[in-house]
Design an enzyme around this catalytic site. Structure first.
Site, PDB file in Angstrom:
ATOM      1  N   LYS A 177     -48.504  19.312   7.493  1.00 47.04           N
ATOM      2  CA  LYS A 177     -48.853  20.361   8.645  1.00 47.04           C
ATOM      3  C   LYS A 177     -47.552  20.638   9.367  1.00 47.04           C
ATOM      4  O   LYS A 177     -47.119  19.948  10.093  1.00 47.04           O
ATOM      5  CB  LYS A 177     -49.890  19.689   9.614  1.00 47.04           C
ATOM      6  N   SER A 231     -42.712  15.342  19.605  1.00 41.66           N
ATOM      7  CA  SER A 231     -42.398  14.833  20.991  1.00 41.66           C
ATOM      8  C   SER A 231     -42.921  13.397  21.283  1.00 41.66           C
ATOM      9  O   SER A 231     -43.803  13.154  20.427  1.00 41.66           O
ATOM     10  CB  SER A 231     -43.178  15.780  22.035  1.00 41.66           C
ATOM     11  N   GLU A 252     -40.624   9.835  14.500  1.00 39.72           N
ATOM     12  CA  GLU A 252     -39.443  10.452  14.852  1.00 39.72           C
ATOM     13  C   GLU A 252     -39.354  11.093  16.040  1.00 39.72           C
ATOM     14  O   GLU A 252     -40.163  12.255  16.052  1.00 39.72           O
ATOM     15  CB  GLU A 252     -38.573  11.213  13.782  1.00 39.72           C
ATOM     16  N   CYS A 286     -32.883  17.107  18.531  1.00 46.03           N
ATOM     17  CA  CYS A 286     -33.359  15.710  18.696  1.00 46.03           C
ATOM     18  C   CYS A 286     -32.050  14.872  19.106  1.00 46.03           C
ATOM     19  O   CYS A 286     -32.076  14.014  19.954  1.00 46.03           O
ATOM     20  CB  CYS A 286     -34.269  15.277  17.824  1.00 46.03           C
ATOM     21  N   GLU A 385     -35.807  13.882  28.200  1.00 42.47           N
ATOM     22  CA  GLU A 385     -35.133  14.825  27.011  1.00 42.47           C
ATOM     23  C   GLU A 385     -35.662  16.109  27.828  1.00 42.47           C
ATOM     24  O   GLU A 385     -36.747  16.585  28.120  1.00 42.47           O
ATOM     25  CB  GLU A 385     -35.863  14.645  26.111  1.00 42.47           C
TER      26      GLU A 385
HETATM   27  P1  NAD Z   1     -44.759  18.590  19.295  1.00 42.62           P
HETATM   28  O1  NAD Z   1     -44.778  17.034  19.709  1.00 42.62           O
HETATM   29  O2  NAD Z   1     -45.195  19.378  20.318  1.00 42.62           O
HETATM   30  O3  NAD Z   1     -45.298  19.057  17.932  1.00 42.62           O
HETATM   31  C1  NAD Z   1     -44.878  18.327  17.000  1.00 42.62           C
HETATM   32  C2  NAD Z   1     -46.051  18.520  15.870  1.00 42.62           C
HETATM   33  O4  NAD Z   1     -47.277  17.893  16.223  1.00 42.62           O
HETATM   34  C3  NAD Z   1     -46.600  20.107  15.642  1.00 42.62           C
HETATM   35  O5  NAD Z   1     -46.755  20.411  14.058  1.00 42.62           O
HETATM   36  C4  NAD Z   1     -47.697  20.261  16.395  1.00 42.62           C
HETATM   37  O6  NAD Z   1     -48.528  21.206  16.124  1.00 42.62           O
HETATM   38  C5  NAD Z   1     -48.360  18.843  16.164  1.00 42.62           C
HETATM   39  N1  NAD Z   1     -49.103  18.181  17.032  1.00 42.62           N
HETATM   40  C6  NAD Z   1     -49.476  18.752  18.244  1.00 42.62           C
HETATM   41  N2  NAD Z   1     -50.514  17.929  18.825  1.00 42.62           N
HETATM   42  C7  NAD Z   1     -51.169  17.133  17.964  1.00 42.62           C
HETATM   43  C8  NAD Z   1     -51.896  16.274  17.835  1.00 42.62           C
HETATM   44  N3  NAD Z   1     -52.880  15.765  18.839  1.00 42.62           N
HETATM   45  N4  NAD Z   1     -52.204  15.351  16.583  1.00 42.62           N
HETATM   46  C9  NAD Z   1     -51.279  15.511  15.587  1.00 42.62           C
HETATM   47  N5  NAD Z   1     -50.515  16.533  15.735  1.00 42.62           N
HETATM   48  C10 NAD Z   1     -50.051  17.285  16.689  1.00 42.62           C
HETATM   49  O7  NAD Z   1     -43.042  18.890  19.278  1.00 42.62           O
HETATM   50  P2  NAD Z   1     -42.178  19.996  19.043  1.00 42.62           P
HETATM   51  O8  NAD Z   1     -42.426  20.782  20.559  1.00 42.62           O
HETATM   52  O9  NAD Z   1     -42.594  20.788  17.793  1.00 42.62           O
HETATM   53  O10 NAD Z   1     -40.742  19.428  18.916  1.00 42.62           O
HETATM   54  C11 NAD Z   1     -39.952  19.071  19.794  1.00 42.62           C
HETATM   55  C12 NAD Z   1     -39.717  17.538  19.754  1.00 42.62           C
HETATM   56  O11 NAD Z   1     -39.590  17.065  18.419  1.00 42.62           O
HETATM   57  C13 NAD Z   1     -38.765  16.855  20.748  1.00 42.62           C
HETATM   58  O12 NAD Z   1     -39.078  16.005  21.454  1.00 42.62           O
HETATM   59  C14 NAD Z   1     -37.386  16.504  19.802  1.00 42.62           C
HETATM   60  O13 NAD Z   1     -36.716  15.526  20.089  1.00 42.62           O
HETATM   61  C15 NAD Z   1     -38.398  16.019  18.691  1.00 42.62           C
HETATM   62  N6  NAD Z   1     -37.690  15.932  17.574  1.00 42.62           N
HETATM   63  C16 NAD Z   1     -37.357  14.784  16.879  1.00 42.62           C
HETATM   64  C17 NAD Z   1     -36.598  14.476  15.659  1.00 42.62           C
HETATM   65  C18 NAD Z   1     -36.320  13.379  15.410  1.00 42.62           C
HETATM   66  O14 NAD Z   1     -35.693  13.290  13.925  1.00 42.62           O
HETATM   67  N7  NAD Z   1     -36.245  12.236  15.965  1.00 42.62           N
HETATM   68  C19 NAD Z   1     -36.333  15.702  15.164  1.00 42.62           C
HETATM   69  C20 NAD Z   1     -36.601  17.205  15.572  1.00 42.62           C
HETATM   70  C21 NAD Z   1     -37.465  17.073  16.748  1.00 42.62           C
END
Ligand code: NAD
Length: 481
Positions: A177, A231, A252, A286, A385
């Site tokens: 997904k 996140s 992650e 990130c 963050e």
């Molecule tokens: P997000 O958590 O809002 O979404 C991530 C994914 O989760 C999306 O595909 C979203 O549709 C899905 N999602 C949302 N609600 C869900 C649920 N209830 N159950 C399952 N999946 C669900 O994050 P974002 O805004 O897309 O990305 C930004 C975040 O990602 C930042 O916090 C960043 O630090 C983190 N990030 C971490 C790394 C790493 O390697 N540590 C790398 C890239 C981004």
């Protein structure tokens, strides 16, 4: 405008069970470039069924054949370079240089795990030394099963490659997904899966938002292992869902990484690395080094050098060759960052450069690069963050204080140390609680090294042999030698 109303299940583009559609936007031109279906739980059901059916044959195929598919992924990504960079840029707001890094790191990852698939095959059934006569143990590493992979929008090709490549190398089948905000590069990746002839059901893509697709995927009993990047708020929900089914989970999550400038650093070089650490990809990374910790003797000249560089950054069309910084990827992310700028005002922070004093391009979801100095360590901007082009700086009087301040964080994803003495930089790096520490270097990512962090940044590690282990179950067979 493209209308993409299908899911990719069992090597077929099939109509989604969902009826709602989600707009896919270009954050610079601020128009809709596509529309995707917000999938429904029935789509997850179909994808998991297909992946379960495909699992035994994919596992039995062996490392060499799986490696060939991974190499084919890498080659096909290379061949579509221009198209993929363009897609990434218009959907994500990345400059072409940033899009190239996303693509190149993804290609390197598919190639690396092709090698790992072969190495895995070669070590299957290795003998364990044992001192009981006549009895021997052999070690096998079996695929974890059907895996659910969920990714964010900031580096679409690389965050998915770090999951898809090791999962396929391990012999797992995949229900993937991607983010609903930036799905276009992933749709191109799916066309590649079809083009290279991956067997049906091995790779399935379900499009939709968190509620419609993400949550049902995490709750599905047919999923053996979940791997999530995103996140902390959502990651915790994913972990809860995994706990309810006693399923494995890798996470992650976020970061608030420090960059330490020691008293013997060279100012211009330090300023270049500080800039790259926070303003690359408009701060939506990130591992962004968003906390600058500088020795007080260098603070004023460093802030001056950073101010000049910030003024020189060219904000604009991410497709233009002379653009240094594109817009934020979404309205939501621009608003998130603007909320922190408002908090900075409430907290009375001092800006060296303030986003709100800069004239922005006439269009696009821009936030201008910002630098605050003397930020208290209990400020929300210092601790949380932001995921945008906002750098917070503090000066310190000693190396010890720098290390203590750097480690005083809930997160521990990455860090950078800059010193005129490389051995000293390495030593300070060893004292930091972070998964990736660069010293006297820009942020270079290698598929052979690990990715992930301490504290609230990660559960588990991606990349390297650890990234493969996440998709494997150890098994030993013991019996007559
Ligand atoms: P997000 O958590 O809002 O979404 C991530 C994914 O989760 C999306 O595909 C979203 O549709 C899905 N999602 C949302 N609600 C869900 C649920 N209830 N159950 C399952 N999946 C669900 O994050 P974002 O805004 O897309 O990305 C930004 C975040 O990602 C930042 O916090 C960043 O630090 C983190 N990030 C971490 C790394 C790493 O390697 N540590 C790398 C890239 C981004």
């Amino acid at each position: 405008m493209q209308r993409l109303i299908q899911q990719f299940i069992d090597n077929r583009w099939v109509a989604s069970h969902g009826s709602r559609c989600l707009p896919v936007l270009d954050p610079y031109r601020q128009w809709q470039i596509a529309e995707v279906t917000a999938g429904a739980p029935a789509d997850v059901e179909a994808a998991v069924t297909a992946a379960r059916r495909a699992l035994p044959a994919w596992q039995a195929l062996g490392g060499e054949a799986r490696a060939s598919y991974l190499e084919a992924f890498a080659s096909a990504l290379s061949e579509r370079r221009e198209t993929l960079m363009h897609l990434s840029s218009i959907n994500n707001g990345k400059t072409l240089a940033e899009a190239a890094i996303d693509l190149d790191d993804a290609i390197a990852c598919y190639r690396y795990y092709a090698g790992q698939a072969r190495a895995l095959e070669a070590r299957q059934g290795r003998l364990v030394e044992h001192d009981v006569d006549g009895v021997a143990a052999r070690i096998y590493e079996d695929p974890a099963g059907v895996v659910g992979l969920i990714t964010p929008w900031n580096f679409p090709l690389v965050t998915s490659a770090w999951k898809i490549a090791p999962a396929l190398a391990a012999g797992c089948t995949v229900v993937f997904k991607p983010s609903e905000v930036v799905p276009l590069p992933e749709l191109a990746l799916t066309e590649i899966a079809l083009e290279i002839g991956l067997p049906p059901g091995v790779f399935n893509l379900v499009l939709g938002d968190g509620e419609g697709i993400g949550a049902p995927l995490c709750a599905h009993a047919g999923i053996n292992k979940l791997s999530f990047t995103g996140s902390n708020a959502v990651g915790e929900r994913v972990m809860q869902a995994a706990a309810e089914g006693s399923r494995g989970v890798s996470l992650e999550l976020g970061g608030k990484s420090p960059i330490l400038v020691l008293d013997d650093a060279e100012i211009d070089q330090a300023a270049d690395w500080v800039m790259a650490g926070i303003y690359f990809n408009s701060g939506q990374i990130c591992s962004a080094t968003s906390r600058l910790i500088v020795h007080h003797s260098l603070a004023e000249p460093l802030y001056a050098a950073l101010g000049q560089r910030i003024d020189a950054l060219r904000l604009g069309d991410p497709l233009a060759d002379d653009t240094d910084m594109g817009p934020m990827t979404s309205v939501r992310q621009r608003e998130n960052v603007e909320r922190y700028l408002a908090i900075a005002t409430e907290e009375g922070l001092t800006a060296v450069r303030d986003a709100r004093h800069r004239k922005l391009p006439a269009q696009g979801e821009f936030v201008a690069p910002t630098l605050y100095r003397d930020v208290p360590h209990d400020s929300r901007l210092w601790r949380e963050e932001i995921f945008g082009p906002v750098l917070c700086a503090r000066s310190v009087v000693s190396e010890e204080e720098a290390i203590e301040l750097a480690n005083d964080s809930d997160f521990g994803l990455a860090a950078t140390v800059i010193s005129g003495d490389t051995e000293r930089a390495r030593r300070v790096g060893r004292a930091l609680r972070a998964g990736s520490v660069w010293f006297n270097s820009e942020q270079v990512v290698m598929p052979e090294a690990s990715w992930g962090g301490f504290g609230r940044s990660s559960i588990g590690r991606e990349l390297g042999p650890w990234g493969l282990s996440a998709y494997l179950e150890m098994k030993h067979l013991i019996g007559p030698a």
